[in-house]
Motif scaffolding. Structure first.
Motif, mmCIF file in Angstrom:
data_model
loop_
_atom_site.group_PDB
_atom_site.id
_atom_site.type_symbol
_atom_site.label_atom_id
_atom_site.label_comp_id
_atom_site.label_asym_id
_atom_site.label_seq_id
_atom_site.Cartn_x
_atom_site.Cartn_y
_atom_site.Cartn_z
ATOM 1 N N LEU A 105 -70.159 0.963 52.679
ATOM 2 C CA LEU A 105 -70.658 1.979 51.751
ATOM 3 C C LEU A 105 -72.077 2.402 52.132
ATOM 4 N N LEU A 106 -72.884 1.448 52.597
ATOM 5 C CA LEU A 106 -74.221 1.808 53.065
ATOM 6 C C LEU A 106 -74.126 2.605 54.364
ATOM 7 N N ASP A 107 -73.251 2.198 55.268
ATOM 8 C CA ASP A 107 -73.067 2.945 56.515
ATOM 9 C C ASP A 107 -72.664 4.399 56.250
ATOM 10 N N ALA A 108 -71.868 4.612 55.220
ATOM 11 C CA ALA A 108 -71.401 5.968 54.922
ATOM 12 C C ALA A 108 -72.538 6.887 54.499
ATOM 13 N N HIS A 109 -73.677 6.318 54.125
ATOM 14 C CA HIS A 109 -74.831 7.146 53.765
ATOM 15 C C HIS A 109 -75.538 7.719 54.989
ATOM 16 N N THR A 129 -77.364 10.917 53.846
ATOM 17 C CA THR A 129 -78.525 10.959 52.959
ATOM 18 C C THR A 129 -79.651 10.047 53.441
ATOM 19 N N VAL A 130 -79.355 9.151 54.379
ATOM 20 C CA VAL A 130 -80.341 8.180 54.854
ATOM 21 C C VAL A 130 -80.322 8.145 56.374
ATOM 22 N N LEU A 172 -81.778 4.976 47.254
ATOM 23 C CA LEU A 172 -80.588 5.708 47.676
ATOM 24 C C LEU A 172 -80.322 6.888 46.749
ATOM 25 N N GLY A 173 -80.517 6.657 45.442
ATOM 26 C CA GLY A 173 -80.341 7.753 44.494
ATOM 27 C C GLY A 173 -81.293 8.902 44.770
#
Length: 271
Positions: A105-109, A129-130, A172-173
């Motif tokens: 889920l973090l990778d998908a950002h 986003t990141v 992240l938000g």
């Protein structure tokens, strides 16, 4: 995302739900589980095709269909060794699952794409986003893990982990909000120049979420510019990069090119 971020995220997720007397063990187990999905690069080192290497990474080991099952299997193996009882066993199961599932889920950002729904042949998820290394995301988790290791089973260790997870999640938000601000203004600008239907990609610039790269695809090339999440209404200077469609046409039939077009959602150029 970079390995350090995945390690401290997995460690914090496992340690925050594990029984307090076993917090140091949970930090180590979570760190290992947090980096485990990326070990798929080891067999891929035997693959000589660079397109296959790139597009086969983050598949099976990053799938939301596979990782929950892997988490149960690893928890069952650990349970046979450490013999957790009562509610402890379920807290550990939650820790195993959180450490594994937060990784993809973090990778998908990031913009590199993560095949969350493998084996379904849907394009990789790339929320972009990141940036792949962002200290503002990683530092709260790293500090929280250091304090949790030092304070062990004290209540202050659990509070440090919660603060670290909340701070990193809040960041992240913010990146989602920053991306929305940049894309809203970019879309409005593109509409004014007749490019409102053009494919648009926004990606944070290295190591931050304040500056953003803007890419607008065209049949004969692409526009590139840079925008600010703080002042998104400022005009964006777009530079056009020309690509010869006639030159690129014969290559479009190659399997590797089709694979890359699928993998990148069409944001690619042939030179």
């Amino acid at each position: 995302m970079d390995s350090l971020s995945q390690i401290v995220l997995g460690a914090a997720c496992a340690a925050v739900v594990a029984p307090a007397p076993q917090r140091r063990k949970a930090l180590l187990v979570g760190a290992a589980l947090g980096t485990l999905p990326d070990l798929d690069v080891l067999p891929l080192l035997l693959v000589s095709d660079p397109v296959k290497f790139l597009t086969w990474h983050r598949t099976l080991t990053h799938s939301l269909f596979v990782l929950p099952l892997l988490g149960v299997l690893l928890w069952w193996i650990a349970q046979r060794r450490w013999h957790w009882t009562g509610s402890d066993r379920w807290r550990w199961l939650a820790g195993f699952e959180l450490a594994l599932l937060t990784h993809p889920l973090l990778d998908a950002h990031t913009v590199y794409g993560t095949q969350l729904f493998w084996p379904m042949q849907t394009p990789p998820v790339m929320w972009s986003t990141v940036f792949i290394i962002d200290p503002m995301y990683t530092l709260p988790l790293l500090v929280a893990c250091v304090f949790a290791w030092r304070w062990r089973d004290r209540a202050s260790a659990a509070r440090a982990l919660m603060i670290g997870l909340l701070a990193s999640s809040a960041y992240l938000g913010w990146t989602w909000y920053a991306k929305h601000r940049v894309e809203t203004e970019a879309r409005a600008m593109l509409a004014r120049i007749g490019l409102d239907q053009a494919p648009l990609l926004t990606v944070p610039t290295p190591f931050n979420s304040l500056g953003w790269r803007v890419v607008v695809m065209q049949d004969d090339g692409y526009f590139e510019g840079f925008a600010s999440a703080v002042y998104p209404a400022r005009p964006i200077t777009l530079r056009f990069h020309e690509v010869d469609p006639d030159f690129a046409a014969p290559f479009q039939r190659l399997d590797a090119v089709r694979r890359m077009r699928w993998f990148t959602h069409g944001f690619m150029a042939i030179e």
